[in-house]
Write an enzyme that holds these catalytic residues in place. Structure first.
Site, PDB file in Angstrom:
ATOM      1  CB  CYS A  52      -0.884  -0.155   1.011  1.00  0.00           C
ATOM      2  SG  CYS A  52      -2.111  -1.346   1.005  1.00  0.00           S
ATOM      3  CG  HIS A 102      -1.771   3.266   4.367  1.00  0.00           C
ATOM      4  ND1 HIS A 102      -1.880   1.920   3.974  1.00  0.00           N
ATOM      5  CD2 HIS A 102      -0.846   3.320   5.369  1.00  0.00           C
ATOM      6  CE1 HIS A 102      -1.297   1.261   4.854  1.00  0.00           C
ATOM      7  NE2 HIS A 102      -0.871   2.028   5.904  1.00  0.00           N
TER       8      HIS A 102
END
Length: 473
Positions: A52, A102
């Site tokens: 991610c 993120h």
């Protein structure tokens, strides 16, 4: 003609084969299939570092992981790097961001305040650092550190926010860039609305051929038990349910673009940060050089500019998205960007297709069963090597399910040597000394434990979950 608007939509952990139009998995995606027919589908798009945070940082900066230094999850992207929205702002764009972020601090529940940590998305902000609570989630908006809790499915709420923003911008003169980042189909796979789960009874799921090679994640025995087989089908069914739910959200977004009258001068991109193994080759999640992990959807539409109904097989990396979008908008990428300007390829020039893409994983948690790796993807092959020996070599055209590993085969020694040389050339070009995982983690991941950065959600968010569940019950 004014500069084009840019709407970039991406899922989390959606693999390239999880589209109906890909013709591999039986998943229902009518809106994305229709969208693919209106533009180009890049069938060999890859996540250069398939996890991610590094992938998201690569998307925004046009830099590989060792250069932007966000080498694994849960550390903050350095603020001295110019990102996509920074360049667009300088050219008069208004930039908004909705959904999962993120690339901030270790506190996954933290509020990202206005300023440099928002990387230029200053016109509209409805985001959260990281959570995977799709039916009991939250986001932050504007300048308020108070979380906004969502009743229902997070992507539905996020799509509503995105539609509201694009409607507002469509009525104004300045071009805009909107990024919409959905959390699914990342696990938890069964946390999708029931009506989508009902579309995929587990017993109806057709597992891909490589799923049947062994028991769940390396269990003892020659093959899966009946219980393990059922568990696999339930998880894959949930993954498909999320994908179909996102497809419906995407259809609503496209309808809003058409209704706002901006389709003709708007570049729309659909993609993902990385894929998901989902038990293929007896492995799960991401971080791996297999197609299921690093292969991502990439659909691009710009009416009258990007050819409609074309499938292109040249290897396109996430690292290329930022410079390519900037050049399509008539802007130069920042100095030092490592991604390639593929605007000519996106506009239909097959001769502009890239020859290869670097794929890499510079930091691997020490409890994983394999180490750091590097490799390349070409229009025909996938190759990956550990520091001390080759790992994988696949002929993706002859063997699209990657069932036969050719690494070490005497009959393919020359091919392996060529792909290894291409890998080493990429490492030299990007300044990557291919160091051990702990060496890299010590440099860029201070405070790590076993090459993993500890993360948490703050007490306010934990209390918020409890209060929201109570109010919803």
């Amino acid at each position: 003609m004014s500069r084009p608007n840019i709407i970039y939509v991406f899922a989390d952990q959606m693999r390239s084969t999880a589209l109906g139009c890909a013709g591999v998995e039986r998943v229902h995606t009518p809106n994305l299939d229709a969208f693919a027919a209106q533009g180009m589908r890049f069938t060999n798009a890859v996540s250069n570092t398939p996890v991610c945070s590094p992938s998201r940082a690569t998307l925004l900066t046009g830099l590989h992981a060792l250069t932007h230094r966000l080498v694994f999850n849960d550390i903050m992207l350095r603020t001295d790097v110019r990102c996509l929205a920074d360049v667009l702002n300088d050219a008069g764009y208004r930039c908004g961001y909705v959904g999962k972020w993120h690339i901030d601090v270790q506190d996954r529940g933290a509020f990202t305040p206005p300023g440099p940590r928002r990387r230029g998305f200053d016109d509209f902000w409805a985001s959260y650092n990281c959570h995977h609570s799709y039916l009991n989630g939250y986001y932050y908006t504007g300048e308020s550190p108070d979380s906004v809790w969502v009743d229902g499915y997070m992507p539905d709420a996020e799509t509503d926010l995105a539609i509201g923003y694009l409607r507002q911008k469509a009525a104004q003169r300045d071009p805009f860039c909107l990024m919409l980042s959905w959390g699914p189909p990342h696990c938890p796979y069964r946390q999708a609305p029931q009506r989508y789960l009902d579309m995929y009874p587990p017993e109806s799921i057709e597992l891909m051929p490589s799923v049947r090679q062994g028991r769940v994640y390396g269990g003892n025995g020659p093959g899966p038990t009946a219980e393990e087989d059922r568990a696999k089908r339930e998880q894959v069914a949930g993954y498909y349910a999320h994908v179909t739910a996102l497809d419906e959200c995407f259809g609503r977004l496209m309808a809003a673009i058409d209704a706002a009258g901006i389709a003709g001068n708007t570049i729309v991109v659909f993609s993902s940060d990385h894929g998901d193994m989902l038990y293929n080759h007896n492995r799960g999640w991401k971080c791996k050089p297999y197609r299921e992990s690093m292969g991502i959807p990439l659909l691009v539409r710009w009416p009258g500019r990007v050819p409609a109904g074309r499938a292109a097989g040249g290897p396109v990396g996430i690292v290329d998205h930022m410079p390519t979008l900037l050049h399509l908008a008539g802007l130069a990428a920042p100095e030092g960007v490592q991604g390639q300007d593929l605007s000519a390829y996106f506009l239909g020039s097959d001769s502009a297709a890239p020859h290869s893409q670097l794929i890499s994983f510079p930091v691997m948690p020490e409890n994983y069963s394999y180490g750091v790796w590097r490799g390349v993807v070409t229009s025909q092959h996938t190759y990956a090597t550990f520091r001390d020996k080759p790992w994988l070599l696949f002929d993706d055209q002859a063997d699209p399910m990657q069932m036969t590993n050719l690494a070490g085969s005497p009959d393919h020694a020359a091919l392996q040597a060529d792909l290894d040389a291409q890998t080493r050339a990429w490492l030299e070009r990007t300044g990557d000394p291919f160091e051990p995982s702990r060496t890299v983690a010590d440099k860029y991941y201070r405070g790590h434990v076993g090459c993993v950065m500890p993360y948490f959600e703050n007490e306010t968010i934990r209390q918020g979950y409890a209060a929201h569940r109570k109010s919803s019950s």
